[in-house]
Write a protein that holds these residues in place. Sequence first.
Motif, PDB file in Angstrom:
ATOM      1  N   ALA A 247      37.001  21.297  48.885  1.00  0.00           N
ATOM      2  CA  ALA A 247      36.138  20.413  49.069  1.00  0.00           C
ATOM      3  C   ALA A 247      36.050  18.629  50.046  1.00  0.00           C
ATOM      4  CB  ALA A 247      34.728  20.279  48.007  1.00  0.00           C
TER       5      ALA A 247
ATOM      6  N   GLN B  83      31.707  27.694  53.665  1.00  0.00           N
ATOM      7  CA  GLN B  83      31.634  26.561  52.290  1.00  0.00           C
ATOM      8  C   GLN B  83      31.423  25.170  53.797  1.00  0.00           C
ATOM      9  OE1 GLN B  83      35.998  27.340  50.960  1.00  0.00           O
ATOM     10  NE2 GLN B  83      34.915  27.052  48.755  1.00  0.00           N
TER      11      GLN B  83
ATOM     12  N   ASP C   2      27.584  25.111  53.480  1.00  0.00           N
ATOM     13  CA  ASP C   2      27.500  24.284  51.713  1.00  0.00           C
ATOM     14  C   ASP C   2      27.545  22.724  51.715  1.00  0.00           C
ATOM     15  OD1 ASP C   2      26.645  27.355  50.907  1.00  0.00           O
ATOM     16  OD2 ASP C   2      28.437  27.822  50.173  1.00  0.00           O
TER      17      ASP C   2
END
Length: 103
Positions: A10, A31, A34
């Motif tokens: 992240a 990802q 997201d």
Amino acid sequence: MIQEVLILKAEEYKEIPDEELIGMIRDGDRQAMDFLMDKYKDMVKSRARSMFILGGDSQDLIQEGMIGLYKAIRDYRQEKLSSFRAFAELCITRQLITAIKTA
């Protein structure tokens, strides 16, 4: 040939420009999707707070705003010479206005 998707942490997504994240999303990086949805969630909430929908609550408007954000990610074209942030703001606002008019 199978396309290889690079899995990033992240923190690493924070260093990548939004326009590049859009390309990663189109290459199948869930990802990145997201991360971008989460990054702009506060913008959606801020826009939704300033509006009112008859017969609905703030969560309904936030959901509509998130739909607008999804559409911005889906439809963004870098060659149009607009930043993703500006395009996302426009898409979110239009989605909210459409939801209010429909209600």
